[in-house]
Design a protein around this motif. Sequence first.
Motif, PDB file in Angstrom:
ATOM      1  N   TYR A 130       0.847  -1.202   0.000  1.00 30.07           N
ATOM      2  CA  TYR A 130       0.000   0.000   0.000  1.00 30.07           C
ATOM      3  C   TYR A 130       0.887   1.259   0.000  1.00 30.07           C
ATOM      4  O   TYR A 130       0.643   2.208  -0.746  1.00 30.07           O
ATOM      5  CB  TYR A 130      -0.903  -0.065   1.227  1.00 30.07           C
ATOM      6  CG  TYR A 130      -1.861   1.079   1.405  1.00 30.07           C
ATOM      7  CD1 TYR A 130      -2.992   1.197   0.612  1.00 30.07           C
ATOM      8  CD2 TYR A 130      -1.655   2.026   2.409  1.00 30.07           C
ATOM      9  CE1 TYR A 130      -3.887   2.243   0.804  1.00 30.07           C
ATOM     10  CE2 TYR A 130      -2.534   3.067   2.601  1.00 30.07           C
ATOM     11  CZ  TYR A 130      -3.649   3.174   1.793  1.00 30.07           C
ATOM     12  OH  TYR A 130      -4.521   4.210   1.984  1.00 30.07           O
ATOM     13  N   LEU A 131       1.940   1.240   0.822  1.00 31.71           N
ATOM     14  CA  LEU A 131       2.871   2.374   0.826  1.00 31.71           C
ATOM     15  C   LEU A 131       3.556   2.507  -0.536  1.00 31.71           C
ATOM     16  O   LEU A 131       3.804   3.622  -1.009  1.00 31.71           O
ATOM     17  CB  LEU A 131       3.965   2.198   1.888  1.00 31.71           C
ATOM     18  CG  LEU A 131       3.567   2.096   3.345  1.00 31.71           C
ATOM     19  CD1 LEU A 131       4.815   2.108   4.226  1.00 31.71           C
ATOM     20  CD2 LEU A 131       2.670   3.234   3.748  1.00 31.71           C
ATOM     21  N   CYS A 132       3.866   1.359  -1.132  1.00 31.14           N
ATOM     22  CA  CYS A 132       4.552   1.388  -2.435  1.00 31.14           C
ATOM     23  C   CYS A 132       3.724   2.135  -3.475  1.00 31.14           C
ATOM     24  O   CYS A 132       4.275   2.795  -4.362  1.00 31.14           O
ATOM     25  CB  CYS A 132       4.819  -0.029  -2.936  1.00 31.14           C
ATOM     26  SG  CYS A 132       6.125  -0.868  -2.035  1.00 31.14           S
ATOM     27  N   ALA A 133       2.402   2.049  -3.360  1.00 29.17           N
ATOM     28  CA  ALA A 133       1.540   2.746  -4.321  1.00 29.17           C
ATOM     29  C   ALA A 133       1.767   4.252  -4.222  1.00 29.17           C
ATOM     30  O   ALA A 133       1.960   4.933  -5.229  1.00 29.17           O
ATOM     31  CB  ALA A 133       0.075   2.392  -4.060  1.00 29.17           C
ATOM     32  N   ASP A 134       1.783   4.776  -3.007  1.00 30.43           N
ATOM     33  CA  ASP A 134       2.011   6.213  -2.833  1.00 30.43           C
ATOM     34  C   ASP A 134       3.418   6.598  -3.262  1.00 30.43           C
ATOM     35  O   ASP A 134       3.642   7.661  -3.848  1.00 30.43           O
ATOM     36  CB  ASP A 134       1.804   6.612  -1.375  1.00 30.43           C
ATOM     37  CG  ASP A 134       2.160   8.079  -1.163  1.00 30.43           C
ATOM     38  OD1 ASP A 134       1.583   8.926  -1.873  1.00 30.43           O
ATOM     39  OD2 ASP A 134       3.035   8.378  -0.331  1.00 30.43           O
ATOM     40  N   LEU A 135       4.373   5.729  -2.977  1.00 28.45           N
ATOM     41  CA  LEU A 135       5.777   6.033  -3.280  1.00 28.45           C
ATOM     42  C   LEU A 135       6.113   5.814  -4.757  1.00 28.45           C
ATOM     43  O   LEU A 135       7.225   6.110  -5.189  1.00 28.45           O
ATOM     44  CB  LEU A 135       6.688   5.149  -2.413  1.00 28.45           C
ATOM     45  CG  LEU A 135       6.557   5.388  -0.906  1.00 28.45           C
ATOM     46  CD1 LEU A 135       7.135   4.208  -0.130  1.00 28.45           C
ATOM     47  CD2 LEU A 135       7.241   6.683  -0.508  1.00 28.45           C
ATOM     48  N   ASN A 136       5.159   5.290  -5.513  1.00 29.14           N
ATOM     49  CA  ASN A 136       5.372   4.925  -6.915  1.00 29.14           C
ATOM     50  C   ASN A 136       6.547   3.960  -7.074  1.00 29.14           C
ATOM     51  O   ASN A 136       7.348   4.084  -8.001  1.00 29.14           O
ATOM     52  CB  ASN A 136       5.567   6.165  -7.796  1.00 29.14           C
ATOM     53  CG  ASN A 136       5.350   5.838  -9.259  1.00 29.14           C
ATOM     54  OD1 ASN A 136       4.678   4.864  -9.591  1.00 29.14           O
ATOM     55  ND2 ASN A 136       5.937   6.638 -10.144  1.00 29.14           N
ATOM     56  N   MET A 137       6.632   3.033  -6.142  1.00 29.72           N
ATOM     57  CA  MET A 137       7.588   1.930  -6.273  1.00 29.72           C
ATOM     58  C   MET A 137       6.891   0.791  -6.994  1.00 29.72           C
ATOM     59  O   MET A 137       5.666   0.760  -7.087  1.00 29.72           O
ATOM     60  CB  MET A 137       8.065   1.473  -4.893  1.00 29.72           C
ATOM     61  CG  MET A 137       8.800   2.554  -4.138  1.00 29.72           C
ATOM     62  SD  MET A 137       9.284   2.003  -2.504  1.00 29.72           S
ATOM     63  CE  MET A 137      10.604   0.858  -2.918  1.00 29.72           C
ATOM     64  N   TYR A 138       7.683  -0.170  -7.471  1.00 25.01           N
ATOM     65  CA  TYR A 138       7.119  -1.264  -8.251  1.00 25.01           C
ATOM     66  C   TYR A 138       7.334  -2.599  -7.536  1.00 25.01           C
ATOM     67  O   TYR A 138       8.339  -3.277  -7.754  1.00 25.01           O
ATOM     68  CB  TYR A 138       7.748  -1.301  -9.643  1.00 25.01           C
ATOM     69  CG  TYR A 138       7.437  -0.079 -10.476  1.00 25.01           C
ATOM     70  CD1 TYR A 138       6.167   0.484 -10.475  1.00 25.01           C
ATOM     71  CD2 TYR A 138       8.411   0.518 -11.264  1.00 25.01           C
ATOM     72  CE1 TYR A 138       5.864   1.604 -11.238  1.00 25.01           C
ATOM     73  CE2 TYR A 138       8.123   1.635 -12.040  1.00 25.01           C
ATOM     74  CZ  TYR A 138       6.854   2.172 -12.017  1.00 25.01           C
ATOM     75  OH  TYR A 138       6.572   3.273 -12.768  1.00 25.01           O
ATOM     76  N   PRO A 139       6.389  -2.970  -6.653  1.00 25.69           N
ATOM     77  CA  PRO A 139       6.559  -4.246  -5.944  1.00 25.69           C
ATOM     78  C   PRO A 139       6.315  -5.447  -6.856  1.00 25.69           C
ATOM     79  O   PRO A 139       5.442  -5.404  -7.726  1.00 25.69           O
ATOM     80  CB  PRO A 139       5.502  -4.172  -4.835  1.00 25.69           C
ATOM     81  CG  PRO A 139       4.495  -3.186  -5.298  1.00 25.69           C
ATOM     82  CD  PRO A 139       5.179  -2.247  -6.250  1.00 25.69           C
ATOM     83  N   LEU A 140       7.104  -6.452  -6.631  1.00 30.40           N
ATOM     84  CA  LEU A 140       6.886  -7.738  -7.295  1.00 30.40           C
ATOM     85  C   LEU A 140       5.702  -8.404  -6.597  1.00 30.40           C
ATOM     86  O   LEU A 140       5.715  -8.550  -5.377  1.00 30.40           O
ATOM     87  CB  LEU A 140       8.157  -8.580  -7.133  1.00 30.40           C
ATOM     88  CG  LEU A 140       8.169  -9.957  -7.756  1.00 30.40           C
ATOM     89  CD1 LEU A 140       8.303  -9.856  -9.273  1.00 30.40           C
ATOM     90  CD2 LEU A 140       9.333 -10.782  -7.188  1.00 30.40           C
ATOM     91  N   ASN A 141       4.704  -8.810  -7.371  1.00 33.58           N
ATOM     92  CA  ASN A 141       3.504  -9.373  -6.729  1.00 33.58           C
ATOM     93  C   ASN A 141       3.589 -10.871  -6.457  1.00 33.58           C
ATOM     94  O   ASN A 141       2.964 -11.381  -5.536  1.00 33.58           O
ATOM     95  CB  ASN A 141       2.270  -9.080  -7.577  1.00 33.58           C
ATOM     96  CG  ASN A 141       1.842  -7.634  -7.430  1.00 33.58           C
ATOM     97  OD1 ASN A 141       1.893  -7.069  -6.343  1.00 33.58           O
ATOM     98  ND2 ASN A 141       1.466  -7.010  -8.530  1.00 33.58           N
ATOM     99  N   ARG A 142       4.318 -11.594  -7.264  1.00 36.91           N
ATOM    100  CA  ARG A 142       4.450 -13.043  -7.120  1.00 36.91           C
ATOM    101  C   ARG A 142       5.888 -13.444  -7.407  1.00 36.91           C
ATOM    102  O   ARG A 142       6.490 -12.817  -8.257  1.00 36.91           O
ATOM    103  CB  ARG A 142       3.537 -13.781  -8.125  1.00 36.91           C
ATOM    104  CG  ARG A 142       2.056 -13.621  -7.865  1.00 36.91           C
ATOM    105  CD  ARG A 142       1.591 -14.542  -6.735  1.00 36.91           C
ATOM    106  NE  ARG A 142       0.136 -14.545  -6.631  1.00 36.91           N
ATOM    107  CZ  ARG A 142      -0.580 -13.587  -6.041  1.00 36.91           C
ATOM    108  NH1 ARG A 142       0.034 -12.542  -5.517  1.00 36.91           N
ATOM    109  NH2 ARG A 142      -1.888 -13.665  -5.975  1.00 36.91           N
ATOM    110  N   PRO A 143       6.436 -14.484  -6.816  1.00 35.20           N
ATOM    111  CA  PRO A 143       5.804 -15.289  -5.772  1.00 35.20           C
ATOM    112  C   PRO A 143       5.915 -14.611  -4.409  1.00 35.20           C
ATOM    113  O   PRO A 143       6.812 -13.813  -4.177  1.00 35.20           O
ATOM    114  CB  PRO A 143       6.630 -16.577  -5.792  1.00 35.20           C
ATOM    115  CG  PRO A 143       7.981 -16.152  -6.262  1.00 35.20           C
ATOM    116  CD  PRO A 143       7.762 -14.991  -7.183  1.00 35.20           C
ATOM    117  N   ASN A 144       4.983 -14.921  -3.541  1.00 33.00           N
ATOM    118  CA  ASN A 144       5.041 -14.429  -2.170  1.00 33.00           C
ATOM    119  C   ASN A 144       6.062 -15.232  -1.372  1.00 33.00           C
ATOM    120  O   ASN A 144       6.195 -16.438  -1.559  1.00 33.00           O
ATOM    121  CB  ASN A 144       3.672 -14.588  -1.494  1.00 33.00           C
ATOM    122  CG  ASN A 144       2.665 -13.581  -2.005  1.00 33.00           C
ATOM    123  OD1 ASN A 144       2.938 -12.384  -2.015  1.00 33.00           O
ATOM    124  ND2 ASN A 144       1.509 -14.061  -2.442  1.00 33.00           N
TER     125      ASN A 144
END
Length: 189
Positions: A130-144
């Motif tokens: 959620y923080l990454c969205a505001d920071l415009n970072m690009y999280p890897l979604n998979r694999p967890n």
Amino acid sequence: MTDIIRMLGISGSLRAGSYNTALLRAATELLPEGMTLDIYNLAPIPLYNEDIRAQGDPASVQEFRTRIADADALVIATPEYNYSIPGVLKNAIDWASRPPTPPLPGKPVAIMGASPGGFGTVRSQMHLKYLCADLNMYPLNRPNVLVSHCQEKFDPAGRLVDEETSEMIRKMLVALAGWVRRLQTTPDE
Ligand SMILES: Cc1cc2nc3c(=O)[nH]c(=O)nc-3n(C[C@H](O)[C@H](O)[C@H](O)COP(=O)(O)O)c2cc1C
């Protein structure tokens, strides 16, 4: 595009015996060819204070921001504190997020976490995304990489001894390499 993917590892725990820091140490031993991972210690970063910032970023903050800027990707190992990320990690992110030239936007990031409980930090990882969205970072979604019952997966010296978890980390690192390459070939407008 650089040949080597240089990653900065950040643990949300300052504890000497931290399972999350141990997870990062394990990742350094599971690296695919062409990737490096340095672990950064958040301990010297002071509590965020706009009055201090107004006098210039403290040296520890400057170094942290530079290390993020120089990395091709971040790997964050976050504990779960009260269903969210620890204040230590949020505090460091807050320092890194401030202008000028914040180093976080556009940065690929893989998130993992270890918890003695049954949920493996899933709630804190979602908060971090959620923080990454505001920071415009690009999280890897998979694999967890959700390491539950972590006390059973490390030996007393803090070495990861669970093959399933090792395999999850390996897969995550390979996916992160692909994610970094993909973002490098489609830069921001
Ligand atoms: C203030 C605090 C809150 C915690 N809240 C949670 C929680 O919400 N969920 C959870 O699974 N574990 C929770 N824990 C337990 C942590 O997962 C555990 O202490 C873990 O070992 C911390 O990570 P570390 O080993 O990297 O320091 C909490 C621990 C503390 C100190």
